[in-house]
Write a protein that holds these residues in place. Structure first.
Motif: not given
Length: 106
Positions: A27-35, A92-94
């Protein structure tokens, strides 16, 4: 009987904790693309909205709306197509976990 009750209570409590292990890392790795664009540090007002800290259901609904074309987008409709439904839910959860301000990190 007390041992079984204690074990059951611990299992229930463990289910309410934030995810740990590989799912949390994914989750953290995937969300790193969004942040970089959508972090809690994004200045407001901005054409790019902050999403970090919003409810997970709202983030997921918006991501799915981009995928179906229900929500207008410049690039998000293309970006979300690269993720599975499970990956979008992880993101989304992250992102829904409220970020700790830098001054509070110790």
């Amino acid at each position: 009987m007390t041992g079984k009750f204690t074990l059951a209570a611990l299992c229930l409590l463990a289910g309410t904790a934030h995810p740990a292990g590989p799912a949390a890392t994914d989750a953290r790795n995937l969300a790193a693309n969004c942040t970089p664009c959508h972090s809690a540090d994004t200045p407001e007002p901005s054409a790019i909205p902050r999403i970090a800290g919003l409810p997970a259901a709202k983030i997921l609904h918006r991501l799915q709306a981009f995928r179906t074309g229900e929500a207008p987008a410049t690039v998000m409709h293309q970006i979300v197509r690269g993720y599975s439904d499970q990956e979008l839910a992880l993101i989304a959860n992250h992102l829904a976990i409220p970020a700790v301000p830098a001054a509070d990190k110790r």
